[in-house]
Design an enzyme around this catalytic site. Sequence first.
Site, PDB file in Angstrom:
ATOM      1  N   ASN A   1      43.993  35.099  45.423  1.00 30.83           N
ATOM      2  CA  ASN A   1      42.713  34.467  45.064  1.00 30.83           C
ATOM      3  C   ASN A   1      42.875  32.960  44.830  1.00 30.83           C
ATOM      4  O   ASN A   1      42.080  32.161  45.317  1.00 30.83           O
ATOM      5  CB  ASN A   1      42.139  35.132  43.810  1.00 30.83           C
ATOM      6  CG  ASN A   1      41.959  36.628  44.024  1.00 30.83           C
ATOM      7  OD1 ASN A   1      41.085  37.052  44.748  1.00 30.83           O
ATOM      8  ND2 ASN A   1      42.831  37.416  43.412  1.00 30.83           N
TER       9      ASN A   1
ATOM     10  N   LEU B   1      33.762  58.656  43.138  1.00 32.02           N
ATOM     11  CA  LEU B   1      35.014  57.885  43.103  1.00 32.02           C
ATOM     12  C   LEU B   1      35.295  57.317  41.712  1.00 32.02           C
ATOM     13  O   LEU B   1      34.393  56.822  41.041  1.00 32.02           O
ATOM     14  CB  LEU B   1      34.935  56.749  44.135  1.00 32.02           C
ATOM     15  CG  LEU B   1      36.114  55.782  44.219  1.00 32.02           C
ATOM     16  CD1 LEU B   1      36.373  55.410  45.674  1.00 32.02           C
ATOM     17  CD2 LEU B   1      35.863  54.514  43.414  1.00 32.02           C
TER      18      LEU B   1
ATOM     19  N   HIS C   1      39.164  33.528  41.892  1.00 29.47           N
ATOM     20  CA  HIS C   1      39.062  34.762  41.098  1.00 29.47           C
ATOM     21  C   HIS C   1      37.637  35.292  41.145  1.00 29.47           C
ATOM     22  O   HIS C   1      37.406  36.505  41.223  1.00 29.47           O
ATOM     23  CB  HIS C   1      39.471  34.504  39.648  1.00 29.47           C
ATOM     24  CG  HIS C   1      40.920  34.145  39.501  1.00 29.47           C
ATOM     25  ND1 HIS C   1      41.920  34.821  40.157  1.00 29.47           N
ATOM     26  CD2 HIS C   1      41.542  33.179  38.772  1.00 29.47           C
ATOM     27  CE1 HIS C   1      43.094  34.289  39.842  1.00 29.47           C
ATOM     28  NE2 HIS C   1      42.884  33.296  39.007  1.00 29.47           N
TER      29      HIS C   1
ATOM     30  N   ASP D   1      45.886  40.204  45.621  1.00 28.50           N
ATOM     31  CA  ASP D   1      46.604  38.935  45.476  1.00 28.50           C
ATOM     32  C   ASP D   1      46.002  37.855  46.383  1.00 28.50           C
ATOM     33  O   ASP D   1      45.370  38.158  47.388  1.00 28.50           O
ATOM     34  CB  ASP D   1      48.074  39.188  45.838  1.00 28.50           C
ATOM     35  CG  ASP D   1      49.002  38.133  45.272  1.00 28.50           C
ATOM     36  OD1 ASP D   1      48.550  37.296  44.460  1.00 28.50           O
ATOM     37  OD2 ASP D   1      50.182  38.145  45.647  1.00 28.50           O
TER      38      ASP D   1
HETATM   39  C1  V07 Z   1      39.368  40.236  37.936  1.00 33.23           C
HETATM   40  C2  V07 Z   1      38.816  39.629  40.308  1.00 33.23           C
HETATM   41  C3  V07 Z   1      39.506  40.459  41.340  1.00 33.23           C
HETATM   42  C4  V07 Z   1      40.708  39.770  41.891  1.00 33.23           C
HETATM   43  C5  V07 Z   1      41.903  39.814  41.002  1.00 33.23           C
HETATM   44  C6  V07 Z   1      41.947  39.004  39.727  1.00 33.23           C
HETATM   45  C7  V07 Z   1      40.650  38.509  39.165  1.00 33.23           C
HETATM   46  C8  V07 Z   1      36.965  42.752  38.299  1.00 33.23           C
HETATM   47  C9  V07 Z   1      37.348  42.936  36.989  1.00 33.23           C
HETATM   48  C10 V07 Z   1      36.939  43.977  36.092  1.00 33.23           C
HETATM   49  C11 V07 Z   1      37.857  44.522  35.222  1.00 33.23           C
HETATM   50  C12 V07 Z   1      37.498  45.552  34.369  1.00 33.23           C
HETATM   51  C13 V07 Z   1      36.251  46.031  34.418  1.00 33.23           C
HETATM   52  C14 V07 Z   1      35.319  45.504  35.283  1.00 33.23           C
HETATM   53  C15 V07 Z   1      35.663  44.469  36.119  1.00 33.23           C
HETATM   54  C16 V07 Z   1      38.305  41.962  36.730  1.00 33.23           C
HETATM   55  C17 V07 Z   1      39.868  40.730  35.651  1.00 33.23           C
HETATM   56  C18 V07 Z   1      40.077  39.980  36.783  1.00 33.23           C
HETATM   57  C19 V07 Z   1      40.638  40.453  34.406  1.00 33.23           C
HETATM   58  F1  V07 Z   1      35.926  47.071  33.622  1.00 33.23           F
HETATM   59  N1  V07 Z   1      37.616  41.739  38.812  1.00 33.23           N
HETATM   60  N2  V07 Z   1      38.447  41.238  37.876  1.00 33.23           N
HETATM   61  N3  V07 Z   1      38.998  41.727  35.614  1.00 33.23           N
HETATM   62  N4  V07 Z   1      39.587  39.493  39.081  1.00 33.23           N
END
Ligand code: V07
Length: 257
Positions: A39, A148, A54, A37
């Site tokens: 971002n 992991l 983000h 949380d």
């Molecule tokens: C998202 C970055 C991290 C902070 C929280 C919200 C935004 C990595 C992914 C991701 C998801 C699936 C995957 C590979 C990478 C991601 C969303 C948002 C929707 F297989 N960060 N991140 N997906 N944030």
Amino acid sequence: MLNPFKKWLGNLEKKDAPISPSIDLANVPTHVAIIMDGNGRWAKQRGLPRVAGHHSGMKNVKKITIAANDIGVKVLTMYAFSTENWKRPKEEVEFLMKLPQEFFPMEIAELVEKNVRIRMTGWKESLPDHTLSAIEDAIERTKHNTGLILNFALNYGGRKEILAGIQDMVQDVQAGTFHMEDLDEETFSSYMLTEDLPDPDLLIRTSGELRLSNFLLWQLAYSELWFTDAYWPEFTEDIFYQAIAEYQRRARRYGGI
Ligand code: V07
């Protein structure tokens, strides 16, 4: 432990990256779940658009995954997008849905090298095709890895998961493949999306909010909860290891004595 530095020294002999002298490598949580949380607030504080937060948060995912892998965490579940997040402005949702496809070309080589296996917990149906294919590609390319498990909770909501589990169970009862006499916590867990994963031992939430926000409601029943004021983009390996050390100091009694 007579000499508290013994483990630490042992560590240094085995690995070149120093971890933390306060972590007992024999008692590391198997499954850590994180609500990433803050971002948007991190970005706002810097006069940047929310999406910059983000993006910065995405870059932090690999760093913490490697820190977790280095101490022997087996499963790391990261809350990337909730079923409620669809209500955000359309532009922000579109940006978020592009993060998976941006994440992998950047990070996959190092994650594969570290033997990390990617998974997803959530409903795939309503994701855009480009998002889903990026995720499925990563799952496919890491499916034989034995290290992991990096589990992204994406389009996930805890109450929805419980209701869907009940629906599936009732269907099985009507089909005669499940008998109500067999319903207990263990059999019900097999109807959750996390059926084959252990429950989280530790939940970390960043950015000072003290809520579960519909995350893993069934699975977090006995987990230790740990909160920090740090925004997700500024959450470091050091803070992660502080959470682990605090987890190790707490007695876990599962409501018994
Ligand atoms: C998202 C970055 C991290 C902070 C929280 C919200 C935004 C990595 C992914 C991701 C998801 C699936 C995957 C590979 C990478 C991601 C969303 C948002 C929707 F297989 N960060 N991140 N997906 N944030």
